[in-house]
Design an enzyme around this catalytic site. Sequence first.
Site, PDB file in Angstrom:
ATOM      1  N   CYS A   1      36.186  35.742  71.630  1.00  0.00           N
ATOM      2  CA  CYS A   1      36.339  36.051  70.208  1.00  0.00           C
ATOM      3  C   CYS A   1      34.957  35.991  69.574  1.00  0.00           C
ATOM      4  O   CYS A   1      34.290  34.949  69.627  1.00  0.00           O
ATOM      5  CB  CYS A   1      37.257  35.012  69.569  1.00  0.00           C
ATOM      6  SG  CYS A   1      37.418  35.165  67.788  1.00  0.00           S
TER       7      CYS A   1
ATOM      8  N   CYS B   1      34.476  43.074  67.762  1.00  0.00           N
ATOM      9  CA  CYS B   1      35.681  42.225  67.752  1.00  0.00           C
ATOM     10  C   CYS B   1      36.479  42.595  68.994  1.00  0.00           C
ATOM     11  O   CYS B   1      36.648  43.789  69.293  1.00  0.00           O
ATOM     12  CB  CYS B   1      36.489  42.499  66.486  1.00  0.00           C
ATOM     13  SG  CYS B   1      38.152  41.769  66.503  1.00  0.00           S
TER      14      CYS B   1
HETATM   15  N1  DGL Z   1      39.254  38.926  68.213  1.00  0.00           N
HETATM   16  C1  DGL Z   1      38.471  38.244  67.250  1.00  0.00           C
HETATM   17  C2  DGL Z   1      36.995  38.622  67.344  1.00  0.00           C
HETATM   18  O1  DGL Z   1      36.514  39.079  68.365  1.00  0.00           O
HETATM   19  C3  DGL Z   1      38.876  38.167  65.818  1.00  0.00           C
HETATM   20  C4  DGL Z   1      40.171  38.610  65.297  1.00  0.00           C
HETATM   21  C5  DGL Z   1      40.563  37.816  64.057  1.00  0.00           C
HETATM   22  O2  DGL Z   1      40.133  38.133  62.940  1.00  0.00           O
HETATM   23  O3  DGL Z   1      41.276  36.845  64.247  1.00  0.00           O
HETATM   24  O4  DGL Z   1      36.260  38.438  66.402  1.00  0.00           O
END
Ligand code: DGL
Length: 272
Positions: free
Chosen positions: A74, A192
């Site tokens: 993430c 993301c």
């Molecule tokens: N998948 C997450 C990232 O790479 C974020 C998604 C969210 O906002 O929870 O930042």
Amino acid sequence: MSLQPIGVFDSGIGGLSVLQALQAALPLEHFVYLDDSLYAPYGERDDAHVIARSRAITQYLRHTHGIKALVIACNTATMAAVARLRAEHPDLPIVGVEPGLKPAAAASHTQRVGVIGTRGTVTSAKFNALRLSLQDQAEFVVQPCDGLADAISRSVETQDDSKVISLCADYTCAMGRFGINPGEIDTLVLGCTHYVFAQAHLAKLVGPEVRILSTGEPVARRTQHLLEQAGTLNRNGPGRVQLVTTGEPAVLQAAARRWLGFATDEAVRWIA
Ligand code: DGL
């Protein structure tokens, strides 16, 4: 130690895109994937929330699953919490993900690079320091995409991508022209991990000549390197994946089936 799993976490299902790359590079390893949907999205919450969740998840993965390494799948959590987690767990190899600005700048011919990410990621000090360090190599057109990660998650339940497509259209439109002519954005960074699952829609919107970069593979290579260094690679396989969620197990399972082609054991719920 080598038989212990690697922990992988995200606010939701986006990190499955990183898990996919990890499994391809390390097919003999066991993984525990933690989806923190109950406390998502991270990208539109403050740092204190993301840091608290990242710390609680790391504790849980260490104590309940005895992980030998941690992958923060993430970008938002990496930006907010990786330094803190490394300070608190100096004995645990930790790999984070961050938007691939450097490879994008190197790949771009127009020197105009688009970056999409959560608001948390693109407003973070860590992201902006990286961007500043590369400012003489490319111009970065940065677009926070409120609601996009959430829409991607919901599309698993509804089997309907229309909201994802319309948000991708709005955000890419706001960034200006994509293409390979001077002044156009010829490289798009997915900042993301959720957005990897909207890549086909994004590719249609920006056109076939635009390169789209994500970070799963470099993260997998880095993880492999750290395990080699620590002497904890599992050479016995075959690797297993355990899915854990603070949200709805059926949704995580459906996402793993849809995007990874998994016929996995049932996902389990962690009451955090
Ligand atoms: N998948 C997450 C990232 O790479 C974020 C998604 C969210 O906002 O929870 O930042």
